[in-house]
Design a protein around this motif. Structure first.
Motif, PDB file in Angstrom:
ATOM      1  N   SER A 130      28.390  -4.757  -5.867  1.00 23.05           N
ATOM      2  CA  SER A 130      27.656  -3.987  -6.860  1.00 23.05           C
ATOM      3  C   SER A 130      27.515  -2.523  -6.453  1.00 23.05           C
ATOM      4  N   PRO A 131      27.741  -1.582  -7.382  1.00 23.44           N
ATOM      5  CA  PRO A 131      27.501  -0.166  -7.094  1.00 23.44           C
ATOM      6  C   PRO A 131      26.052   0.242  -7.370  1.00 23.44           C
ATOM      7  N   ASP A 132      25.209  -0.736  -7.753  1.00 24.66           N
ATOM      8  CA  ASP A 132      23.844  -0.428  -8.175  1.00 24.66           C
ATOM      9  C   ASP A 132      23.006   0.149  -7.045  1.00 24.66           C
ATOM     10  N   LYS A 133      21.883   0.750  -7.435  1.00 27.70           N
ATOM     11  CA  LYS A 133      20.914   1.190  -6.434  1.00 27.70           C
ATOM     12  C   LYS A 133      20.062   0.004  -6.019  1.00 27.70           C
ATOM     13  N   TYR A 134      19.554   0.083  -4.792  1.00 33.03           N
ATOM     14  CA  TYR A 134      18.716  -0.955  -4.208  1.00 33.03           C
ATOM     15  C   TYR A 134      17.424  -0.308  -3.703  1.00 33.03           C
ATOM     16  N   TYR A 135      16.351  -1.112  -3.659  1.00 26.76           N
ATOM     17  CA  TYR A 135      15.213  -0.649  -2.898  1.00 26.76           C
ATOM     18  C   TYR A 135      15.677  -0.433  -1.461  1.00 26.76           C
ATOM     19  N   ALA A 136      15.318   0.715  -0.910  1.00 24.01           N
ATOM     20  CA  ALA A 136      15.902   1.139   0.366  1.00 24.01           C
ATOM     21  C   ALA A 136      15.405   0.352   1.552  1.00 24.01           C
ATOM     22  N   ALA A 137      14.164  -0.152   1.478  1.00 23.97           N
ATOM     23  CA  ALA A 137      13.523  -0.698   2.677  1.00 23.97           C
ATOM     24  C   ALA A 137      13.667   0.329   3.800  1.00 23.97           C
ATOM     25  N   SER A 138      13.925  -0.121   5.012  1.00 26.14           N
ATOM     26  CA  SER A 138      13.930   0.817   6.141  1.00 26.14           C
ATOM     27  C   SER A 138      15.244   1.551   6.342  1.00 26.14           C
ATOM     28  N   THR A 139      16.251   1.283   5.494  1.00 29.68           N
ATOM     29  CA  THR A 139      17.496   2.048   5.649  1.00 29.68           C
ATOM     30  C   THR A 139      17.296   3.522   5.311  1.00 29.68           C
ATOM     31  N   ILE A 140      16.265   3.857   4.520  1.00 33.40           N
ATOM     32  CA  ILE A 140      15.992   5.248   4.188  1.00 33.40           C
ATOM     33  C   ILE A 140      15.616   6.050   5.422  1.00 33.40           C
ATOM     34  N   LYS A 141      15.237   5.362   6.475  1.00 34.31           N
ATOM     35  CA  LYS A 141      14.828   6.042   7.706  1.00 34.31           C
ATOM     36  C   LYS A 141      15.995   6.777   8.368  1.00 34.31           C
ATOM     37  N   MET A 142      17.235   6.428   7.985  1.00 33.02           N
ATOM     38  CA  MET A 142      18.379   7.172   8.517  1.00 33.02           C
ATOM     39  C   MET A 142      18.401   8.599   7.971  1.00 33.02           C
ATOM     40  N   ALA A 143      17.937   8.806   6.736  1.00 29.10           N
ATOM     41  CA  ALA A 143      17.837  10.169   6.207  1.00 29.10           C
ATOM     42  C   ALA A 143      16.745  10.942   6.937  1.00 29.10           C
ATOM     43  N   ILE A 144      15.643  10.250   7.251  1.00 32.93           N
ATOM     44  CA  ILE A 144      14.534  10.897   7.960  1.00 32.93           C
ATOM     45  C   ILE A 144      14.979  11.338   9.347  1.00 32.93           C
ATOM     46  N   GLU A 195      26.397   6.012  -0.800  1.00 28.68           N
ATOM     47  CA  GLU A 195      25.713   7.153  -0.195  1.00 28.68           C
ATOM     48  C   GLU A 195      25.298   6.870   1.246  1.00 28.68           C
ATOM     49  N   LEU A 196      24.860   5.647   1.529  1.00 30.56           N
ATOM     50  CA  LEU A 196      24.552   5.310   2.919  1.00 30.56           C
ATOM     51  C   LEU A 196      25.803   5.399   3.789  1.00 30.56           C
ATOM     52  N   LEU A 197      26.931   4.932   3.259  1.00 34.29           N
ATOM     53  CA  LEU A 197      28.175   5.000   4.021  1.00 34.29           C
ATOM     54  C   LEU A 197      28.554   6.451   4.288  1.00 34.29           C
ATOM     55  N   ALA A 198      28.397   7.301   3.275  1.00 36.68           N
ATOM     56  CA  ALA A 198      28.703   8.720   3.456  1.00 36.68           C
ATOM     57  C   ALA A 198      27.773   9.355   4.486  1.00 36.68           C
ATOM     58  N   LEU A 199      26.488   8.986   4.467  1.00 40.11           N
ATOM     59  CA  LEU A 199      25.537   9.523   5.436  1.00 40.11           C
ATOM     60  C   LEU A 199      25.928   9.117   6.852  1.00 40.11           C
ATOM     61  N   LEU A 200      26.271   7.849   7.034  1.00 43.40           N
ATOM     62  CA  LEU A 200      26.701   7.385   8.358  1.00 43.40           C
ATOM     63  C   LEU A 200      27.957   8.119   8.820  1.00 43.40           C
ATOM     64  N   ASP A 201      28.879   8.320   7.902  1.00 43.16           N
ATOM     65  CA  ASP A 201      30.118   9.033   8.219  1.00 43.16           C
ATOM     66  C   ASP A 201      29.819  10.461   8.670  1.00 43.16           C
ATOM     67  N   MET A 202      28.943  11.148   7.948  1.00 44.03           N
ATOM     68  CA  MET A 202      28.623  12.535   8.292  1.00 44.03           C
ATOM     69  C   MET A 202      27.865  12.631   9.615  1.00 44.03           C
ATOM     70  N   LEU A 203      26.986  11.672   9.878  1.00 41.25           N
ATOM     71  CA  LEU A 203      26.287  11.676  11.166  1.00 41.25           C
ATOM     72  C   LEU A 203      27.282  11.497  12.307  1.00 41.25           C
ATOM     73  N   TYR A 204      28.222  10.564  12.131  1.00 39.78           N
ATOM     74  CA  TYR A 204      29.162  10.254  13.209  1.00 39.78           C
ATOM     75  C   TYR A 204      30.159  11.376  13.432  1.00 39.78           C
ATOM     76  N   SER A 205      30.603  11.995  12.336  1.00 36.57           N
ATOM     77  CA  SER A 205      31.643  13.015  12.444  1.00 36.57           C
ATOM     78  C   SER A 205      31.131  14.334  12.979  1.00 36.57           C
ATOM     79  N   GLY A 206      29.810  14.522  13.019  1.00 35.63           N
ATOM     80  CA  GLY A 206      29.249  15.777  13.493  1.00 35.63           C
ATOM     81  C   GLY A 206      29.153  16.842  12.430  1.00 35.63           C
ATOM     82  N   SER A 207      29.403  16.490  11.167  1.00 34.96           N
ATOM     83  CA  SER A 207      29.287  17.482  10.096  1.00 34.96           C
ATOM     84  C   SER A 207      27.847  17.666   9.645  1.00 34.96           C
ATOM     85  N   LEU A 208      26.955  16.754  10.049  1.00 35.05           N
ATOM     86  CA  LEU A 208      25.556  16.830   9.646  1.00 35.05           C
ATOM     87  C   LEU A 208      24.639  17.210  10.798  1.00 35.05           C
TER      88      LEU A 208
END
Length: 768
Positions: A81-95, A202-215
C-alpha cells in the motif's frame, strides 16, 4: 557545559530557517509512478506473496527497500500500500535528523544538559519515566533513549527543544507530502489532520539521505546508526535477525506495527521500511500480535535475499538433468512465498561424483533434521566404546516433552535402551528420546563433530522445546551441510560400516510419511523428516541400485506462522521435488544413436528427462540432423514453460491442425518468434544460428527482464556477416554465456543448427 530550562530555551525560527538553506542541495522527494515501479523483479517475487497473504488476514503492508551499496545498481522497490500510516515512533527519525543538524551547526551539543521536570513525564515505552525529577539529562542520553527504547518522555523533551515548526520545516524542505509531526508522544491529536503520519516512500528516502550524507555529516550519520544498532525493542527486525548486522527504529501503536532501518551486510547494505496496519474492526488493538510476525517474515525474506543474491548460477555442466527438472519447481515455489533449498550428492559415482545446491543457500530452523547430527555423534561414541546401543538410560517424568513421538505417552521413570531412544528419534522424531540422548552424548560433542567434519552452519545448541536465550544457543542447518553430512555418513568417513548401516536401517523405517514417504511410497529410500513452525524438510538417501544419492530438501513458508498451514503448503513442494529427483536419477536414455562419448549426450539426456525434447522415433534422437524452425519453437515453448496458445498463428503457412500450430502461436503472442515475413513462418526450413539466438534471447528476456551491461564488441572473425537485426541478440547471448562461436574463431551466423546444438543452447538458456 550548558544547562537549559524548559520552556525557557528557544531558538528563533527565522535563524533555523536561514540555516536550512544548505538543504537546497538536497533534491525534494519525487514519488512518481516511475519511482514506484519495482526495479528488483526477483525481490518482488520473494516479498509479494507475504504482502498478499497479510492482506487476506486483514493486515495492510507497505515495504520499501533501497540499495545503498551499489551492488544492486542502487535500485529501490516499493511494494504494498502507498497509503499513509500512523507514524508511531518511526517519526522519531525525523526528530533525530534535525537534532544532529543543530549539533553540526553548533547551536546544540550532545553533552549539553536539559532540566527535565516531572510535569513533562509521560507513560508508554521507555525507562526515563521511572526516574526521579527534576534532573539534568544530556541531549545525547535523551536522543539515545528516544531511539533505542522509543522513550516517549525523552522524545517530548527533544520536541520542546527543537519545536514542531522546525521539525516540520525540515520535513517540508525534503519534499515530503505525507510525513508530519502533529503532536507529542501520548498526547491525543486535536483532529486527524494534527496526528503523526508517515508512508514507506518518504521514510525510505529519509533513511537514504541520512546514510548517504546528503542530510547530515558522516559523523552524525555514524552517531545515529550507532544508536539504531543499540535498539532494545526486539519484537520485529530484532526478533527475526538476532545477531545480524542491523540498525533499526521500531514503531508501534494499537493498530500499527512498524520497523525501519538498515541491514548492514558488508557490500550489500540496504535501507528498509516495513509498515503494517490492522484493517479489520474485530482485530482492533492487535497490531503487535498480528503485525509483528509479518514484519519479521519480511525482514527474514529480505535478508536471505541479500545473502543469496547475487550468486553464480550452477554450471550447466554440473548436473543438467536435475537442474532442469528441479529449478522450475523452486522458482514456482518462490512465487507462492516458499523459500526452498535442495542439496544433492552423488554417492555411486555413476554421475561422476557430482553434487548440486539449488535454491537458497541460507540457513533454516532445522526442526528434526538436526537429529542427524545427534545420531552421528551418538554412533561415533558407540564406535569409540564410550556408549553401547544396549545400554539403558533412566528416563524420568521431568525429561518428557511434547510434540512428536510416542515415548511421552508411557509411564516414568523407566529404563530405556539407547538403541530404542535412537530408533524413536529417527523413525518418529521423538522429542523426549532426543533430549535424553542429548544428555547422554552432550551438546559439546555434537558441536565438536560438526567442526571436525567442516560443517560451518549445522549447529545443535539446545534441546527440543527449549528456549534459545542467544543465537549461539539455537539450532541451525542448511541444505549444503545436511547433504554433506549424509554423504559422510554413507561413505563411512567418520563411522564404521556397522554404524552407518544401523543409521540407514533406522531411516528406512521412517514413520513420518508426509514428504518423501508420501511421494515415493514403496521405493528404496531412507530418510529423516523435520517440521516445525513454518518450515518443513526431508533429507536422506534415494537408494536406486548403482545410482544412489544423498538429498536434502528444505522449505520455509514465508506467508504464515501456522504450523498446519505450513505443512499444507510446504509438503507438496517437498514431495514434487522428491519425485522429480528420483525419476530423473532413474531415467534411462532410450536413444541408441547418442552414444556414451557423444559431446551432447548429457544435454540430450537432461532435456529428455525434463520432457523438453522428443526423439525422432522411440529409439533415436538424430543429433546431427538439422532442426527446423517449427521444431525449435516447440522446444523453446516447452523449455520456458509457455502454455500452448488456444489462438491461431497468423502465418499462412502454419495450418491450424499442424502439430506445431499451438506452439508457434504461443511464441508469436509473446513476441519470441517472428515470421520470415509478416505472413510467412516457413516452419520446415532449417533454423539459422542468428534466428535461434534471437528467439532464445527474446524468451530469456520475456522471463527474466531486459539484459543490460553487455559489451558492444564481438570476438568473431565473421562479425561483419552478422545481420544488423540480430547483432544485439548475439551480443546478449555472448554476454550471458548462452552460445559461443566455433573453434576457428567464427560465429557462422547463417549456418544451420543441429538438433544436438539446439538442445545444448536450450539447456544453457534455462540454467544460466
Amino acid at each position: 557545559m550548558r544547562t537549559f530550562k524548559f520552556p525557557a530555551f528557544k531558538i528563533c525560527l527565522s535563524v533555523f530557517l536561514a540555516a536550512t538553506l544548505l538543504l537546497a542541495q538536497i533534491s525534494p522527494l519525487q514519488v512518481s509512478a516511475e519511482a514506484q515501479t519495482p526495479l528488483w523483479p526477483s525481490l518482488k517475487t520473494v516479498l509479494q506473496p507475504i504482502i498478499d497473504s497479510a492482506a487476506k488476514q486483514g493486515i495492510q503492508v507497505s515495504v520499501g527497500v533501497k540499495d545503498l551499496s551499489g551492488t544492486y545498481d542502487n535500485q529501490e522497490i516499493l511494494l504494498g500500500s502507498p497509503d499513509k500510516y500512523y507514524a508511531a515512533s518511526t517519526i522519531k527519525m525525523a526528530i533525530v535528523a534535525l537534532l544532529m543538524q543543530e549539533v553540526e551547526a553548533g547551536r546544540l551539543r550532545l553533552e549539553d544538559k536539559l532540566t527535565v521536570n516531572s510535569d513533562v513525564v509521560v507513560g508508554g515505552s521507555g525507562t526515563l519515566k521511572n526516574e526521579k525529577f527534576p534532573q539534568d539529562i544530556t541531549i545525547e542520553r535523551l536522543a539515545r533513549l528516544m531511539i533505542v527504547q522509543s522513550d516517549n518522555t525523552a522524545t517530548n523533551v527533544l520536541i520542546d527543544l527543537l519545536t514542531f515548526e522546525k521539525i516540520n520545516a525540515l520535513i517540508d524542505n525534503l519534499g515530503f507530502d505525507v510525513m508530519q509531526l502533529g503532536r507529542k508522544m501520548l498526547t491525543p491529536a486535536k483532529s486527524p489532520a494534527e496526528d503523526n503520519y508517515v508512508n514507506a516512500a518518504e521514510l525510505l528516502a529519509l533513511l537514504d539521505m541520512l546514510y548517504s550524507g546528503s542530510l547530515v555529516s558522516d559523523k552524525s550519520r555514524e552517531q545515529i546508526i550507532t544508536w539504531m544498532k543499540g535498539q532494545e525493542v526486539k519484537t520485529k527486525f530484532g526478533a527475526a535477525l538476532p545477531g545480524k548486522p542491523i540498525a533499526h527504529k521500531t514503531g508501534e501503536l494499537g493498530d500499527v506495527s512498524h520497523d525501519i532501518g538498515y541491514f548492514l551486510e558488508p557490500g550489500k547494505e540496504i535501507a528498509i521500511v516495513v509498515l503494517t496496519k490492522i484493517t479489520k474492526p474485530e482485530d482492533a488493538g492487535k497490531a503487535q500480535e498480528l503485525g509483528n510476525p509479518i514484519v519479521q517474515r519480511v525482514a527474514r525474506a529480505v535478508y536471505n535475499y541479500l545473502l543469496d543474491n547475487p550468486s553464480p548460477a550452477p554450471s550447466p555442466d554440473s548436473w543438467p538433468a536435475l537442474i532442469l527438472t528441479v529449478s522450475p519447481i523452486i522458482e514456482a515455489a518462490a512465487k507462492n512465498g516458499i523459500r526452498v533449498s535442495v542439496g544433492l550428492k552423488d554417492l555411486s559415482t555413476s554421475q561422476g561424483s557430482r553434487e548440486l545446491l539449488l535454491g537458497s543457500h541460507q540457513s533454516y530452523a532445522p526442526a528434526s533434521t538436526i537429529k542427524m547430527a545427534l545420531v552421528s555423534a551418538l554412533m561415533q561414541e558407540v564406535d569409540d566404546g564410550q556408549l553401547s546401543l544396549d545400554q539403558k538410560v533412566t528416563v524420568d517424568p521431568e525429561d518428557v516433552v511434547g510434540g512428536t513421538g510416542s515415548l511421552q505417552n508411557e509411564k516414568f521413570p523407566q529404563d530405556v535402551t539407547i538403541e530404542r531412544l535412537a530408533r524413536l528419534m529417527i523413525t518418529q522424531s521423538d522429542n523426549t528420546a532426543t533430549n535424553v540422548l542429548i544428555d547422554a552424548v552432550g551438546l559439546d560433542k555434537v558441536d565438536a563433530l560438526m567442526n571436525q567434519l567442516g560443517l560451518k552452519v549445522m549447529h545443535l545448541g539446545r534441546k527440543m522445546f527449549a528456549a534459545a536465550p542467544t543465537p549461539a544457543q539455537d539450532n541451525y542447518i542448511d541444505a549444503s551441510d545436511l547433504a554433506a553430512l549424509l554423504e559422510k555418513i554413507y561413505k563411512g568417513d567418520f563411522l564404521s560400516g556397522k554404524s552407518r548401516d544401523q543409521i540407514i536401517t533406522w531411516m528406512k523405517a521412517q514413520e513420518v510419511k508426509t514428504k518423501f514417504g508420501a511421494a515415493l511410497s514403496g521405493l528404496p529410500i531412507a530418510h529423516k523428516t523435520g517440521e516445525n513452525g513454518n518450515v518443513t524438510h526431508d533429507s536422506g538417501y534415494f537408494l536406486i541400485p548403482g545410482r544412489e544419492v544423498a538429498i536434502a530438501v528444505m522449505t520455509e513458508v514465508t506467508t504464515t506462522s501456522s504450523f498446519d498451514e505450513a505443512q499444507t503448503i510446504g509438503n507438496p513442494v517437498v514431495q514434487e521435488i522428491a519425485r522429480a529427483v528420483y525419476h530423473t536419477i532413474a531415467f534411462d536414455s532410450v536413444y541408441t544413436d547418442v552414444n556414451a562419448g557423444h559431446w551432447a549426450r548429457s544435454y540430450i539426456e537432461a532435456a529428455a528427462a525434463a520432457s523438453l525434447v522428443k526423439g525422432t522415433s522411440e529409439s533415436t534422437f538424430s543429433p546431427e540432423r538439422l532442426v527446423t524452425r517449427a521444431e525449435f519453437v516447440s522446444m523453446l515453448v516447452r523449455a520456458f514453460g509457455l502454455k500452448p496458445s488456444i489462438g491461431l498463428p497468423t502465418f499462412v503457412d502454419v495450418a491450424a491442425d499442424s502439430w506445431f500450430a499451438a506452439d508457434v502461436a504461443a511464441a508469436q503472442e509473446t513476441g519470441i518468434a517472428n515470421g520470415q515475413t509478416d505472413h510467412v513462418f516457413n516452419p520446415s526450413a532449417p533454423i539459422s544460428r542468428t534466428e535461434m539466438v534471437s528467439m532464445i534471447i527474446r524468451a530469456y528476456e520475456y522471463e527474466n527482464g531486459s539484459v543490460t551491461g553487455f559489451l558492444e564488441n564481438l570476438p568473431y572473425k565473421d562479425i561483419n556477416h552478422i545481420p544488423a537485426w540480430s547483432k544485439n541478440a548475439v551480443l546478449k547471448t555472448q554476454y550471458l554465456g548462452l552460445i559461443n562461436g566455433y573453434e576457428d574463431g567464427t560465429f557462422r551466423p547463417s549456418g544451420n543448427v543441429t538438433r544436438a546444438e539446439a538442445v545444448k543452447s536450450l539447456v544453457y538458456s534455462r540454467i544460466k
